[in-house]
Design an enzyme around this catalytic site. Structure first.
Site, PDB file in Angstrom:
ATOM      1  N   GLU A  11      -9.554  11.389  16.516  1.00 44.78           N
ATOM      2  CA  GLU A  11      -9.657  10.034  17.073  1.00 44.78           C
ATOM      3  C   GLU A  11     -10.623   9.197  16.234  1.00 44.78           C
ATOM      4  O   GLU A  11     -11.758   9.603  15.994  1.00 44.78           O
ATOM      5  CB  GLU A  11     -10.152  10.093  18.519  1.00 44.78           C
ATOM      6  CG  GLU A  11     -10.415   8.736  19.162  1.00 44.78           C
ATOM      7  CD  GLU A  11     -10.914   8.854  20.591  1.00 44.78           C
ATOM      8  OE1 GLU A  11     -11.585   7.924  21.069  1.00 44.78           O
ATOM      9  OE2 GLU A  11     -10.644   9.893  21.234  1.00 44.78           O
ATOM     10  N   GLU A  30      -9.324   3.223  20.560  1.00 42.61           N
ATOM     11  CA  GLU A  30      -9.091   4.602  20.161  1.00 42.61           C
ATOM     12  C   GLU A  30      -7.837   4.601  19.296  1.00 42.61           C
ATOM     13  O   GLU A  30      -6.785   4.128  19.734  1.00 42.61           O
ATOM     14  CB  GLU A  30      -8.849   5.506  21.375  1.00 42.61           C
ATOM     15  CG  GLU A  30      -9.971   5.525  22.392  1.00 42.61           C
ATOM     16  CD  GLU A  30      -9.625   6.393  23.605  1.00 42.61           C
ATOM     17  OE1 GLU A  30      -8.487   6.920  23.658  1.00 42.61           O
ATOM     18  OE2 GLU A  30     -10.480   6.554  24.481  1.00 42.61           O
ATOM     19  N   GLU A  47      -0.255   0.350   7.304  1.00 43.59           N
ATOM     20  CA  GLU A  47      -1.320  -0.576   7.703  1.00 43.59           C
ATOM     21  C   GLU A  47      -1.103  -1.006   9.156  1.00 43.59           C
ATOM     22  O   GLU A  47      -0.055  -1.534   9.505  1.00 43.59           O
ATOM     23  CB  GLU A  47      -1.317  -1.802   6.800  1.00 43.59           C
ATOM     24  CG  GLU A  47      -2.302  -2.891   7.222  1.00 43.59           C
ATOM     25  CD  GLU A  47      -2.270  -4.097   6.289  1.00 43.59           C
ATOM     26  OE1 GLU A  47      -2.371  -3.903   5.062  1.00 43.59           O
ATOM     27  OE2 GLU A  47      -2.110  -5.245   6.785  1.00 43.59           O
ATOM     28  N   HIS A  72       3.593  -7.371   1.745  1.00 44.50           N
ATOM     29  CA  HIS A  72       3.224  -8.308   2.805  1.00 44.50           C
ATOM     30  C   HIS A  72       2.074  -9.196   2.357  1.00 44.50           C
ATOM     31  O   HIS A  72       1.506  -9.016   1.273  1.00 44.50           O
ATOM     32  CB  HIS A  72       2.844  -7.545   4.079  1.00 44.50           C
ATOM     33  CG  HIS A  72       1.748  -6.546   3.878  1.00 44.50           C
ATOM     34  ND1 HIS A  72       1.984  -5.285   3.375  1.00 44.50           N
ATOM     35  CD2 HIS A  72       0.406  -6.591   4.111  1.00 44.50           C
ATOM     36  CE1 HIS A  72       0.858  -4.601   3.303  1.00 44.50           C
ATOM     37  NE2 HIS A  72      -0.124  -5.379   3.743  1.00 44.50           N
ATOM     38  N   HIS A  97       0.837  -1.199   0.000  1.00 38.81           N
ATOM     39  CA  HIS A  97       0.000   0.000   0.000  1.00 38.81           C
ATOM     40  C   HIS A  97       0.874   1.251   0.000  1.00 38.81           C
ATOM     41  O   HIS A  97       2.021   1.231   0.444  1.00 38.81           O
ATOM     42  CB  HIS A  97      -0.884   0.059   1.253  1.00 38.81           C
ATOM     43  CG  HIS A  97      -1.656  -1.175   1.557  1.00 38.81           C
ATOM     44  ND1 HIS A  97      -2.796  -1.527   0.877  1.00 38.81           N
ATOM     45  CD2 HIS A  97      -1.461  -2.152   2.480  1.00 38.81           C
ATOM     46  CE1 HIS A  97      -3.272  -2.653   1.375  1.00 38.81           C
ATOM     47  NE2 HIS A  97      -2.474  -3.056   2.345  1.00 38.81           N
ATOM     48  N   HIS A 153     -12.336  14.212  28.418  1.00 39.35           N
ATOM     49  CA  HIS A 153     -10.959  14.436  27.992  1.00 39.35           C
ATOM     50  C   HIS A 153     -10.949  14.919  26.547  1.00 39.35           C
ATOM     51  O   HIS A 153     -11.992  14.987  25.900  1.00 39.35           O
ATOM     52  CB  HIS A 153     -10.145  13.137  28.121  1.00 39.35           C
ATOM     53  CG  HIS A 153     -10.555  12.081  27.136  1.00 39.35           C
ATOM     54  ND1 HIS A 153     -11.725  11.350  27.262  1.00 39.35           N
ATOM     55  CD2 HIS A 153      -9.973  11.634  25.988  1.00 39.35           C
ATOM     56  CE1 HIS A 153     -11.829  10.502  26.263  1.00 39.35           C
ATOM     57  NE2 HIS A 153     -10.786  10.653  25.465  1.00 39.35           N
ATOM     58  N   HIS A 159     -14.771  15.082  24.871  1.00 39.72           N
ATOM     59  CA  HIS A 159     -15.730  13.984  24.759  1.00 39.72           C
ATOM     60  C   HIS A 159     -15.611  13.042  25.950  1.00 39.72           C
ATOM     61  O   HIS A 159     -14.646  13.088  26.714  1.00 39.72           O
ATOM     62  CB  HIS A 159     -15.551  13.213  23.451  1.00 39.72           C
ATOM     63  CG  HIS A 159     -14.174  12.652  23.240  1.00 39.72           C
ATOM     64  ND1 HIS A 159     -13.083  13.426  22.932  1.00 39.72           N
ATOM     65  CD2 HIS A 159     -13.698  11.365  23.283  1.00 39.72           C
ATOM     66  CE1 HIS A 159     -12.008  12.673  22.790  1.00 39.72           C
ATOM     67  NE2 HIS A 159     -12.353  11.421  23.016  1.00 39.72           N
TER      68      HIS A 159
END
Length: 397
Positions: free
Chosen positions: A286, A339, A108, A147, A104, A279, A325
């Site tokens: 995120e 996360e 990844e 890969h 790619h 936080h 959030h």
């Protein structure tokens, strides 16, 4: 067409009516199952206000790509436009199923959800890598590193790429390159007759069914240049978690998985009645993936807007850069989620810790609060919180 009125709707059908009296019955055409799964969109908390982009998309709403040997589906900026930094692919392989040799332009990062698989890779200096991956293990391949992935048994995993516009349909695959290269060029490149390539695939394989490979030892390919200097595998569940009342967190970034220079993550466990504390993250957006349980997240931004979303296993969540959030467990089972950040390091700012390390006179004058709050503030960060007697899911509040 069936005509329903309010008297025909029973108590099991959710209605857009809040406890404070806001709202009214919805007796028109509707998708009741969707409303059941999204109670905080049907009846937003009274504190929600303003406009935020959609911050949720489910893998269940994507199209499956079915192949002999497995399947895949993806959530990118096409499905979730706000998610510009990262994209995700959910993939499954049968025992022996192969995600073909490929590479790619993006990095990844992957989390093994269930089952076992074998990964192989070779870097730019001819150093190779082969390893078996089990539940809770990670792998990371830098951009451009070729890969493969093969199921040792039926397995399923999450792939994350460091570009929200990534699509796994645009992979650079060995079968596709061979198929679109003249056979005389292949002959010249490898020094073998053209008829050697008589039976090569006519197009990209992507995923195909193969035989279950033998042991790692039986597939070892010694390289004169040795193995890659930094491992591409990390056993996340073997990390000692950060335990706090209400759950735990395991953080993985370049501090403990040095090869993962573009992606950092945290595996979060929130027990029933617990909450991922208020936080924000000072370095990146995120991207979330919900593994088990159910929860709700409220996101607050600097324009005074707040919006609440409900999540279940298989859903993707997103939080724009530096937006405040929190995430509450709204079920009877433990909530698990990832996360993930386009960053080399995991960073977050705790509202509680920030206040605790600020002169109390400032806190008191700013918020008009007394000693009860001031004395409860913690100078230590608790990523997950839970207090006896407190409910974090007030219905229709």
């Amino acid at each position: 067409m069936e005509n329903r009125n309010g008297n025909q709707w029973n108590e099991h059908v959710p209605q857009p009516i809040r406890n404070d009296g806001a709202g009214a019955m919805d007796v028109g055409p509707r998708n009741i199952m969707r409303d059941v799964q999204n109670p905080d969109m049907l009846v937003p908390p009274a504190t929600d206000t303003g406009l935020l982009p959609n911050l949720k998309f489910s893998f269940s709403d994507t199209s499956m790509k079915l192949k002999m040997g497995g399947w895949s589906r993806e959530v990118t900026a096409r499905e979730l436009p706000v998610a510009t930094t990262l994209a995700g692919v959910n993939m499954s392989l049968t025992a022996g199923g192969v995600r073909e040799l490929h590479w790619h332009q993006e990095a990844e990062w992957s989390y093994m959800l269930l089952g076992r698989a074998r990964i192989t890779a070779v870097d730019q200096d001819g150093r190779n890598f082969i390893a078996d991956i089990g539940p809770g293990d990670l792998w990371y391949f830098p951009p451009g590193i070729p890969h493969s992935i093969q199921g040792l048994e039926h397995c399923e995993f999450l792939l994350v790429f460091d570009d929200g516009n990534f699509s796994d349909q645009n992979t650079l695959s060995i079968s596709s390159w061979f198929a679109h290269t003249p056979k005389d060029v292949l002959s010249a490149n490898f020094g073998v007759p053209e008829n050697t390539f008589h039976s090569i695939p006519s197009d990209e394989l992507y995923i195909y069914q193969g035989e279950v490979p033998g042991s790692l030892e039986s597939q070892e390919v010694p390289s004169p240049n040795g193995e890659v200097p930094l491992t591409f595998k990390h056993e996340l569940l073997k990390q000692t978690p950060i335990k706090t009342p209400g759950g735990s967190v395991r953080i993985v970034d370049t501090s403990n998985f040095p090869i993962s220079k573009n992606i950092a993550a945290a595996l979060v466990e929130v027990e029933p009645g617990g909450m991922r504390e208020m936080h924000w993250h000072p370095n990146q957006d995120e991207w979330q993936y919900y593994l088990a349980g159910q929860g709700r997240m409220t996101v607050f931004n600097g324009e005074g807007a707040a919006r609440t979303f409900d999540y279940r296993a298989g859903d993707v969540g997103y939080v724009p850069f530096a937006n405040g959030h929190y995430i509450q467990n709204t079920g009877d089972d433990t909530l698990w989620f990832l996360e993930i950040f386009k960053s080399s390091r995991f960073e977050d700012v705790s509202l509680n810790q920030w206040m605790a390390l600020t002169p109390k006179e400032l806190i008191q004058s700013n918020l008009n609060v007394g000693s009860e709050l001031i004395d409860s503030l913690r100078k230590e960060k608790w990523p997950v919180v839970k207090y006896p007697g407190f409910s974090y899911y007030p219905k229709n509040s």
